[in-house]
Design a protein around this motif. Structure first.
Motif, short mmCIF file in Angstrom:
data_model
loop_
_atom_site.label_atom_id
_atom_site.label_comp_id
_atom_site.label_asym_id
_atom_site.label_seq_id
_atom_site.Cartn_x
_atom_site.Cartn_y
_atom_site.Cartn_z
N ALA A 172 0.83 -1.20 0.00
CA ALA A 172 0.00 0.00 0.00
C ALA A 172 0.87 1.25 0.00
N THR A 173 1.97 1.23 0.75
CA THR A 173 2.89 2.38 0.81
C THR A 173 3.58 2.60 -0.53
N VAL A 174 4.05 1.53 -1.14
CA VAL A 174 4.72 1.64 -2.44
C VAL A 174 3.75 2.14 -3.50
N ALA A 175 2.51 1.64 -3.46
CA ALA A 175 1.51 2.08 -4.43
C ALA A 175 1.28 3.59 -4.32
N SER A 176 1.26 4.09 -3.09
CA SER A 176 1.09 5.53 -2.88
C SER A 176 2.26 6.31 -3.49
N MET A 177 3.48 5.80 -3.32
CA MET A 177 4.66 6.46 -3.88
C MET A 177 4.65 6.44 -5.41
N LEU A 178 4.11 5.37 -5.99
CA LEU A 178 4.14 5.20 -7.44
C LEU A 178 3.23 6.17 -8.18
N ILE A 179 2.25 6.73 -7.49
CA ILE A 179 1.38 7.71 -8.14
C ILE A 179 2.22 8.84 -8.74
N ILE A 180 3.21 9.28 -7.97
CA ILE A 180 4.15 10.29 -8.47
C ILE A 180 5.33 9.63 -9.17
N GLY A 181 5.78 8.50 -8.64
CA GLY A 181 6.99 7.85 -9.14
C GLY A 181 6.93 7.42 -10.58
N ILE A 182 5.76 7.00 -11.04
CA ILE A 182 5.63 6.53 -12.44
C ILE A 182 5.95 7.66 -13.41
N VAL A 183 5.50 8.86 -13.10
CA VAL A 183 5.82 10.02 -13.94
C VAL A 183 7.32 10.27 -13.94
N GLN A 184 7.95 10.16 -12.76
CA GLN A 184 9.40 10.36 -12.68
C GLN A 184 10.16 9.29 -13.47
N PHE A 185 9.72 8.04 -13.36
CA PHE A 185 10.35 6.97 -14.14
C PHE A 185 10.29 7.29 -15.64
N ALA A 186 9.14 7.75 -16.10
CA ALA A 186 8.97 8.04 -17.52
C ALA A 186 9.85 9.20 -17.96
N ILE A 187 9.94 10.23 -17.13
CA ILE A 187 10.79 11.38 -17.47
C ILE A 187 12.26 10.97 -17.51
N ALA A 188 12.67 10.12 -16.55
CA ALA A 188 14.06 9.63 -16.54
C ALA A 188 14.38 8.83 -17.80
N LYS A 189 13.37 8.14 -18.33
CA LYS A 189 13.58 7.31 -19.51
C LYS A 189 13.57 8.12 -20.81
N GLU A 190 12.69 9.13 -20.87
CA GLU A 190 12.46 9.85 -22.12
C GLU A 190 13.33 11.09 -22.29
N TRP A 191 13.82 11.67 -21.18
CA TRP A 191 14.61 12.90 -21.27
C TRP A 191 16.00 12.71 -20.69
N ASP A 192 16.83 13.74 -20.85
CA ASP A 192 18.20 13.64 -20.34
C ASP A 192 18.23 13.83 -18.83
N ILE A 193 19.40 13.60 -18.25
CA ILE A 193 19.53 13.62 -16.80
C ILE A 193 19.32 15.03 -16.24
N ALA A 194 19.66 16.06 -17.02
CA ALA A 194 19.47 17.43 -16.54
C ALA A 194 17.98 17.75 -16.38
N THR A 195 17.18 17.32 -17.34
CA THR A 195 15.73 17.53 -17.26
C THR A 195 15.14 16.78 -16.08
N PHE A 196 15.59 15.54 -15.89
CA PHE A 196 15.12 14.77 -14.74
C PHE A 196 15.48 15.48 -13.44
N GLY A 197 16.69 16.06 -13.38
CA GLY A 197 17.12 16.78 -12.19
C GLY A 197 16.24 17.99 -11.89
N MET A 198 15.81 18.70 -12.96
CA MET A 198 14.94 19.86 -12.77
C MET A 198 13.60 19.45 -12.18
N VAL A 199 13.01 18.40 -12.74
CA VAL A 199 11.71 17.93 -12.25
C VAL A 199 11.85 17.41 -10.81
#
Length: 491
Positions: A243-270
């Motif tokens: 249940a705790t991990v699922a709560s984190m993933l609501i935001i985390g999934i977007v971060q995972f996608a940004i890390a995959k699709e953009w460069d590390i500098a963009t990920f750092g900004m977000v």
């Protein structure tokens, strides 16, 4: 007469025991609150200081490590949670130390195997040297950090909160000291920050192991019995952990996608924007946690009043906090000129404070009171499903980071609405004025700060805030009165 005297003595003894119990509970709560507050202050301070000394790419890799390591904490798959739930309320004398000895070393072996698997994955599948190193270090947390997590859970379960608190504070302060030492001696790369992280975790693990030496260095139980005990711990703790991990993933999934699709500098900004917004939530949680013990000792018939009081005491400070966004934005832009993009994202993400505070402090607390953890887990999983869909659309199809960030706020708001409706049904209440005000506040804030911006946007939100307080001033005054009376009664 003698009987009455004996009864009076028993009543006095019971009263004395109750006072001692309350005093003990308050002391333990104070230890935990102080430790977590120090941890929050240290984390937030370093989160704002580190970008001053690291370039955007180095900071991005550091945030990538922190992001992945945040999930590595749950690589015990509920094992530590199960121990906490099963042994909660016991004392050190009640603990079966040979059994716990076997659990700890079996747990160590399990985590070492996980470390080997993660290391093999990094070596075989990751071509980028920096990302390979980061994933390897995340795996190393399994053998450096997770054993300490298990011991911390164990200390809390048997009431040794002071030892847990000291260990947590020492780890955070040592981590800050080592990071500052590396930074001010010219070692300004994410590699040294990771070294500081591991050194602080490793040293405090050794210290905690010494404190628990009567458990770690004794004779254990047969392996077959230890496996059976581990199965029980995993079975009980897995649901809570998930249940705790699922709560984190609501935001985390977007971060995972940004890390995959953009460069590390963009990920750092977000990540900078998310870390800053979530750090505020941590502060609010620590401050507002004090209110809950004052109000939770209520009869079921009084729960609607408690709900209103807690809701107002949480939402008003957060709404006021949003008013400070513009000066905070100006100060951060002056302090961190290379992070203006990440700072601008705060205009979208700052309302996280509104919804996360109400959900975690008020709604989750009421669900636990009614033993509805399953319902919260189902709500979180539903939101994770929606997060996956929204991420596919906003990041995968449209490749729009801003839309992805807006989806985070929308999902957290929706979760808050669903949980609010569920809790109000539990307590036979039908008053959504506070919830509506939070939703309106978020919309007004984003329009004022993101679409208008600057001093004009700040003025618009300020006018709305004054009007919102005037509209619900009676409710806020009642809440302040109830809180003040509760504190007075306990003194």
């Amino acid at each position: 007469m003698i009987r009455n005297d004996k009864q009076a003595v028993n009543d006095r003894n019971d009263g004395t025991k109750l006072k001692l119990s309350l005093k003990n509970a308050v002391r333990k709560f104070s230890y935990s609150l102080s430790a977590n507050t120090v941890s929050a202050v240290a984390t937030t301070t370093m989160g704002l200081l580190i970008p001053i000394f690291l370039d955007v790419a180095q900071f991005g890799y550091w945030q990538l490590y922190i992001f992945y390591a945040g999930y590595a904490v749950y690589f015990h798959f509920g094992w530590a949670d199960g121990i906490y739930l099963r042994y909660g309320g016991k004392t050190s004398g009640d603990l079966d130390k040979p059994e716990m000895h076997s659990q700890f070393w079996l747990y160590i072996f399990f985590e070492f195997c996980l470390f080997l698997l993660v290391s093999m994955y990094a070596l075989i599948f990751l071509k980028d040297i920096d990302k390979r190193l980061i994933v390897f270090c995340v795996g190393l947390n399994c053998v450096v950090y997770l054993p300490r997590v298990m011991l911390q859970y164990l200390l809390q379960s048997i009431g040794q909160v002071s030892e847990y608190a000291r260990n947590l504070v020492h780890e955070r302060l040592l981590n800050v000291a080592l990071m500052l030492a590396f930074i001010f001696t010219g070692r300004r790369s994410y590699h040294y920050l990771i070294i500081a992280d591991f050194l602080s975790k490793g040293i405090t693990l050794i210290w905690l192991s010494y404190h628990c030496r009567d458990i770690l260095f004794t004779r254990g139980i047969p392996l077959s019995l230890s496996f059976r005990e581990a199965r029980e711990n995993l079975k009980i703790g897995f649901k809570l952990m998930f249940a705790t991990v699922a709560s984190m993933l609501i935001i985390g999934i977007v971060q995972f996608a940004i890390a995959k699709e953009w460069d590390i500098a963009t990920f750092g900004m977000v990540s900078f924007a998310l870390v800053t917004a979530q750090s505020i939530v941590v502060f609010i949680n620590q401050i507002s946690m004090v209110l809950f013990p004052l109000l939770k000792q209520s009869e079921r018939s009084k729960l609607p009043v408690v709900f209103h009081t807690m809701g107002s005491s949480i939402s008003l400070p957060v709404m006021l906090l949003l008013f400070l966004f513009y000066p905070l934005q100006v100060g951060l832009n002056l302090l961190l000129p290379n992070y203006t993009v990440g700072i601008s994202y705060l205009a979208i993400l700052f309302p996280i404070c509104l919804f996360e505070s109400r959900t975690s402090l008020l709604l989750s607390s009421f669900m636990k009171t009614f033993r509805k953890e399953d319902a919260m887990m189902k709500i979180n999983f539903f939101m994770v499903f929606l997060s996956i869909l929204s991420t596919i659309v906003t990041i995968g199809i449209f490749r729009d980071i801003e839309l992805g960030l807006f989806s985070i706020i929308a999902l957290l708001a929706l979760r808050c609405v669903i949980a609010d409706i569920f809790v109000q049904r539990l307590i036979s209440l039908n008053d959504f004025g506070e919830l509506v005000q939070l939703l309106v506040s978020a919309v007004i804030f984003i329009i004022a700060s993101w679409f208008i911006g600057g001093l004009m946007g700040w003025l618009i939100y300020g006018i709305y805030l004054v009007l919102a307080i005037l509209v619900r001033r009676k409710q806020y005054l009642v809440s302040l009165h109830v809180i003040g009376q509760s504190m007075k009664d306990r003194l």
